[in-house]
Design an enzyme around this catalytic site. Structure first.
Site, PDB file in Angstrom:
ATOM      1  N   ARG A 127     -60.934 -77.704  17.472  1.00 11.71           N
ATOM      2  CA  ARG A 127     -60.848 -78.952  16.686  1.00 11.71           C
ATOM      3  C   ARG A 127     -61.845 -79.026  15.538  1.00 11.71           C
ATOM      4  NH1 ARG A 127     -60.245 -81.368  21.890  1.00 11.71           N
ATOM      5  NH2 ARG A 127     -58.038 -81.593  22.354  1.00 11.71           N
ATOM      6  N   LYS A 149     -60.008 -77.885   0.416  1.00  8.51           N
ATOM      7  CA  LYS A 149     -58.583 -77.748   0.757  1.00  8.51           C
ATOM      8  C   LYS A 149     -58.402 -76.393   1.424  1.00  8.51           C
ATOM      9  CE  LYS A 149     -55.917 -80.467  -2.557  1.00  8.51           C
ATOM     10  NZ  LYS A 149     -54.977 -80.394  -3.695  1.00  8.51           N
ATOM     11  N   GLU A 191     -57.202 -70.675 -13.816  1.00 11.80           N
ATOM     12  CA  GLU A 191     -57.774 -71.896 -13.233  1.00 11.80           C
ATOM     13  C   GLU A 191     -58.969 -72.395 -14.055  1.00 11.80           C
ATOM     14  OE1 GLU A 191     -56.133 -73.478 -10.999  1.00 11.80           O
ATOM     15  OE2 GLU A 191     -55.373 -72.201  -9.379  1.00 11.80           O
ATOM     16  N   LYS A 233     -64.720 -79.721 -11.180  1.00  8.74           N
ATOM     17  CA  LYS A 233     -64.039 -79.871  -9.882  1.00  8.74           C
ATOM     18  C   LYS A 233     -64.856 -80.766  -8.947  1.00  8.74           C
ATOM     19  CE  LYS A 233     -61.225 -77.992  -6.323  1.00  8.74           C
ATOM     20  NZ  LYS A 233     -60.400 -76.948  -5.780  1.00  8.74           N
ATOM     21  N   GLU A 243     -57.239 -86.482  -2.124  1.00  6.45           N
ATOM     22  CA  GLU A 243     -56.127 -86.576  -3.072  1.00  6.45           C
ATOM     23  C   GLU A 243     -55.240 -87.796  -2.828  1.00  6.45           C
ATOM     24  OE1 GLU A 243     -54.526 -82.748  -4.309  1.00  6.45           O
ATOM     25  OE2 GLU A 243     -52.642 -83.739  -4.802  1.00  6.45           O
ATOM     26  N   ARG A 247     -57.377 -86.731  -7.809  1.00  6.39           N
ATOM     27  CA  ARG A 247     -57.532 -85.296  -7.555  1.00  6.39           C
ATOM     28  C   ARG A 247     -56.274 -84.516  -7.925  1.00  6.39           C
ATOM     29  NH1 ARG A 247     -60.250 -82.031  -2.414  1.00  6.39           N
ATOM     30  NH2 ARG A 247     -59.643 -79.965  -3.186  1.00  6.39           N
ATOM     31  N   ASN A 251     -53.940 -80.157 -10.052  1.00  3.88           N
ATOM     32  CA  ASN A 251     -52.711 -79.375  -9.835  1.00  3.88           C
ATOM     33  C   ASN A 251     -51.891 -79.232 -11.105  1.00  3.88           C
ATOM     34  OD1 ASN A 251     -52.983 -78.810  -7.060  1.00  3.88           O
ATOM     35  ND2 ASN A 251     -52.497 -80.950  -6.626  1.00  3.88           N
ATOM     36  N   HIS A 254     -49.231 -76.597 -11.451  1.00  2.00           N
ATOM     37  CA  HIS A 254     -48.996 -76.026 -10.123  1.00  2.00           C
ATOM     38  C   HIS A 254     -47.604 -76.331  -9.572  1.00  2.00           C
ATOM     39  CE1 HIS A 254     -53.234 -75.223 -10.386  1.00  2.00           C
ATOM     40  NE2 HIS A 254     -53.318 -74.760  -9.152  1.00  2.00           N
ATOM     41  N   HIS A 258     -46.022 -73.206  -8.260  1.00  2.00           N
ATOM     42  CA  HIS A 258     -45.680 -72.997  -6.849  1.00  2.00           C
ATOM     43  C   HIS A 258     -44.194 -72.657  -6.693  1.00  2.00           C
ATOM     44  CE1 HIS A 258     -49.360 -75.419  -5.159  1.00  2.00           C
ATOM     45  NE2 HIS A 258     -49.682 -74.228  -5.633  1.00  2.00           N
ATOM     46  N   HIS A 271     -51.081 -65.972  -7.878  1.00  2.00           N
ATOM     47  CA  HIS A 271     -51.147 -67.432  -7.990  1.00  2.00           C
ATOM     48  C   HIS A 271     -51.567 -67.841  -9.411  1.00  2.00           C
ATOM     49  CE1 HIS A 271     -51.882 -71.598  -6.922  1.00  2.00           C
ATOM     50  NE2 HIS A 271     -53.117 -71.504  -7.406  1.00  2.00           N
TER      51      HIS A 271
HETATM   52  P1  NAD Z   1     -56.737 -63.201  -3.233  1.00  2.00           P
HETATM   53  O1  NAD Z   1     -57.568 -63.867  -2.243  1.00  2.00           O
HETATM   54  O2  NAD Z   1     -55.449 -62.615  -2.811  1.00  2.00           O
HETATM   55  O3  NAD Z   1     -57.614 -62.100  -3.965  1.00  2.00           O
HETATM   56  C1  NAD Z   1     -57.021 -61.310  -4.960  1.00  2.00           C
HETATM   57  C2  NAD Z   1     -57.142 -59.823  -4.636  1.00  2.00           C
HETATM   58  O4  NAD Z   1     -58.447 -59.384  -4.985  1.00  2.00           O
HETATM   59  C3  NAD Z   1     -56.956 -59.447  -3.181  1.00  2.00           C
HETATM   60  O5  NAD Z   1     -56.261 -58.218  -3.115  1.00  2.00           O
HETATM   61  C4  NAD Z   1     -58.383 -59.257  -2.667  1.00  2.00           C
HETATM   62  O6  NAD Z   1     -58.459 -58.382  -1.584  1.00  2.00           O
HETATM   63  C5  NAD Z   1     -59.067 -58.710  -3.884  1.00  2.00           C
HETATM   64  N1  NAD Z   1     -60.486 -58.973  -4.029  1.00  2.00           N
HETATM   65  C6  NAD Z   1     -61.152 -60.099  -3.736  1.00  2.00           C
HETATM   66  N2  NAD Z   1     -62.408 -60.025  -4.166  1.00  2.00           N
HETATM   67  C7  NAD Z   1     -62.560 -58.807  -4.736  1.00  2.00           C
HETATM   68  C8  NAD Z   1     -63.626 -58.162  -5.379  1.00  2.00           C
HETATM   69  N3  NAD Z   1     -64.786 -58.764  -5.596  1.00  2.00           N
HETATM   70  N4  NAD Z   1     -63.432 -56.895  -5.830  1.00  2.00           N
HETATM   71  C9  NAD Z   1     -62.224 -56.278  -5.675  1.00  2.00           C
HETATM   72  N5  NAD Z   1     -61.165 -56.864  -5.108  1.00  2.00           N
HETATM   73  C10 NAD Z   1     -61.336 -58.128  -4.637  1.00  2.00           C
HETATM   74  O7  NAD Z   1     -56.336 -64.210  -4.438  1.00  2.00           O
HETATM   75  P2  NAD Z   1     -57.144 -65.280  -5.282  1.00  2.00           P
HETATM   76  O8  NAD Z   1     -56.557 -65.225  -6.633  1.00  2.00           O
HETATM   77  O9  NAD Z   1     -58.594 -65.173  -5.106  1.00  2.00           O
HETATM   78  O10 NAD Z   1     -56.737 -66.658  -4.576  1.00  2.00           O
HETATM   79  C11 NAD Z   1     -55.411 -67.113  -4.629  1.00  2.00           C
HETATM   80  C12 NAD Z   1     -55.184 -68.078  -3.490  1.00  2.00           C
HETATM   81  O11 NAD Z   1     -56.039 -69.213  -3.654  1.00  2.00           O
HETATM   82  C13 NAD Z   1     -53.772 -68.612  -3.421  1.00  2.00           C
HETATM   83  O12 NAD Z   1     -53.300 -68.499  -2.106  1.00  2.00           O
HETATM   84  C14 NAD Z   1     -53.914 -70.064  -3.810  1.00  2.00           C
HETATM   85  O13 NAD Z   1     -52.959 -70.882  -3.209  1.00  2.00           O
HETATM   86  C15 NAD Z   1     -55.287 -70.373  -3.339  1.00  2.00           C
HETATM   87  N6  NAD Z   1     -55.914 -71.519  -4.016  1.00  2.00           N
HETATM   88  C16 NAD Z   1     -56.476 -72.475  -3.240  1.00  2.00           C
HETATM   89  C17 NAD Z   1     -57.122 -73.536  -3.827  1.00  2.00           C
HETATM   90  C18 NAD Z   1     -57.818 -74.568  -2.982  1.00  2.00           C
HETATM   91  O14 NAD Z   1     -58.251 -75.591  -3.515  1.00  2.00           O
HETATM   92  N7  NAD Z   1     -57.978 -74.327  -1.696  1.00  2.00           N
HETATM   93  C19 NAD Z   1     -57.192 -73.642  -5.233  1.00  2.00           C
HETATM   94  C20 NAD Z   1     -56.608 -72.636  -5.997  1.00  2.00           C
HETATM   95  C21 NAD Z   1     -55.961 -71.564  -5.373  1.00  2.00           C
HETATM   96  N1  GLY Z   2     -56.810 -76.743  -6.479  1.00  2.00           N
HETATM   97  C1  GLY Z   2     -56.441 -78.128  -6.372  1.00  2.00           C
HETATM   98  C2  GLY Z   2     -57.392 -78.936  -5.580  1.00  2.00           C
HETATM   99  O1  GLY Z   2     -58.368 -78.441  -5.061  1.00  2.00           O
HETATM  100  O2  GLY Z   2     -57.189 -80.109  -5.432  1.00  2.00           O
END
Ligand code: NAD
Ligand code: GLY
Length: 367
Positions: A127, A149, A191, A233, A243, A247, A251, A254, A258, A271
């Site tokens: 939990r 998030k 972003e 942010k 949100e 907030r 997006n 997005h 998405h 992404h």
């Molecule tokens: P990812 O986590 O897939 O990383 C991209 C690639 O880079 C992967 O293959 C990873 O293994 C590699 N990698 C990571 N760090 C590295 C480094 N320092 N050197 C070499 N390779 C490295 O993708 P991302 O673009 O970081 O994140 C995308 C995700 O984030 C999506 O799923 C998206 O929905 C999510 N997201 C979430 C929020 C939130 O608020 N929680 C906001 C924006 C995006």
């Molecule tokens: N990436 C959108 C949010 O964090 O609200």
């Protein structure tokens, strides 16, 4: 900080009892002092992926080992295609298999996928247990690691299963970006660019002047971009953690993005690539609604293209885009709502008739 660690900025995120700092700098991962204010834990687990583990897990482990004698590494398969229940379950298997209790502490070391999955596992395990975000992609340092998030994907929609769960702290070590593939750097810039049209028109001027430096991973330019992104942010999330309203502007682009990700299958477009293209569509939508000039939309499109991001969507067909977008989390009673620009540096959320959305898709996606 140890002598080789350099803290460039500490950005607070004010959420009452859930407040925390985002640390930005270089050499932070290796410095035991980075972690010295974290609580004691019965077990610490570094959750990471198969690409990041060989690069940084050993270094983080070394820095944490005196503070956390019982320290394990949980390695997940890399990539968006693995942001699912199976991967979350593998974290639960590892934690339960090692007898981890409620005082276990997780470190999410990696990009946004690791951060979202590990954060979601932390939100659910017994939990809720504490976790720390250690983002290693540009996208994660400017966005996904901040704000609490967490989520996994469902076959019917992106990030549909998740929870709000704030980390104890975020540690963005800029040095880790040196190993990032160029395509991932561009995806992260999407972003960064996002914050300019929604919250800071001056950032557009700065981006036009510094895009080359950012793509070349110039440390000063990166620090400025990461700090400004985190400040924006933190300010937005500080005013609307869950949100309920404002907030949603984070997006921007997005809803279209998405739809592209889900429509093509998770992992085909990154992404950030989908968000870049989605911002072009959302800016065009804002023009068609009479909210901004087409010159503003073209200016944003030039910056997105300059970052090396796609500005034309895939040919899913307008009907399929619309079907996918009705699943968006901002939709209410099946009516789609979009983040639109109300000027450069200002955004809001509006319901938009399907016909106008279809026109935007037809004008901005491949035939
Ligand atoms: P990812 O986590 O897939 O990383 C991209 C690639 O880079 C992967 O293959 C990873 O293994 C590699 N990698 C990571 N760090 C590295 C480094 N320092 N050197 C070499 N390779 C490295 O993708 P991302 O673009 O970081 O994140 C995308 C995700 O984030 C999506 O799923 C998206 O929905 C999510 N997201 C979430 C929020 C939130 O608020 N929680 C906001 C924006 C995006
Ligand atoms: N990436 C959108 C949010 O964090 O609200």
């Amino acid at each position: 900080m140890t002598s080789s660690a350099r803290l460039v900025a500490r950005v607070p995120i004010n959420l009452g009892s859930r407040s925390y700092d985002i640390l930005i700098g270089s050499g932070l991962i290796d410095a035991p002092s980075t972690w010295a204010d974290l609580p004691q834990a019965t077990t610490a687990a570094i959750v990471t992926d198969g690409n990041v583990a060989p690069l940084y897990a050993g270094r983080l482990k070394a820095a944490l080992s005196t503070r956390y004698p019982k320290l394990m590494v949980i390695e997940l398969p890399a990539g968006e295609a693995h942001k699912d229940w199976g991967t979350v379950n593998s974290i639960f298997d590892a934690l339960l298999g090692s007898g981890c209790d409620r005082k276990a502490l997780l470190f999410a070391l990696g990009g946004g996928v690791v951060g979202d999955v590990a954060g979601f596992a932390a939100a659910c395990y017994m939990r809720g247990i504490a976790y720390v975000q250690v983002p290693t992609t540009l996208l994660a340092q400017v966005d996904s690691a901040v704000g609490g998030k967490t989520a996994i994907n469902h076959a019917l929609g992106k990030n549909m299963i998740g929870a709000f769960h704030q980390p104890l702290k975020v540690v963005a070590d800029i040095d880790t970006l040196c190993s990032l593939p160029k395509r991932e750097v561009a995806a992260g810039l999407a972003e960064v660019i996002k914050y300019a049209p929604i919250a800071d028109a001056g950032l557009l001027d700065w981006l036009e002047a510094h895009l080359g430096a950012l793509l070349a991973l110039d440390a000063t330019a990166l620090q400025t971009a990461i700090q400004r992104s985190c400040e924006i942010k933190a300010s937005v999330v500080g005013g609307d953690e869950r949100e309920q309203g404002p907030r949603a502007i984070l997006n921007f682009g997005h809803t279209f993005g998405h739809a592209i990700e889900t429509g093509l299958g998770h992992g085909h477009w990154l992404h950030g690539e989908a968000v870049g293209c989605g911002m072009v569509m959302a800016a065009d939508l804002s023009v068609r609604l009479g909210l901004i000039e087409s010159a503003d939309s073209l200016r944003l499109k030039r910056i997105i293209a300059g970052a090396g991001l796609p500005v034309r969507g895939p040919s899913l067909g307008a009907d399929r885009y619309l079907e996918l977008m009705r699943m968006d989390k901002k939709a209410e009673g099946g009516a789609m709502r979009f983040v639109v620009l109300e000027g450069l540096g200002r955004a809001g959320v509006r319901a938009v008739p399907d016909q106008i959305v279809a026109e935007v898709i037809e004008a901005n996606s491949a035939a």
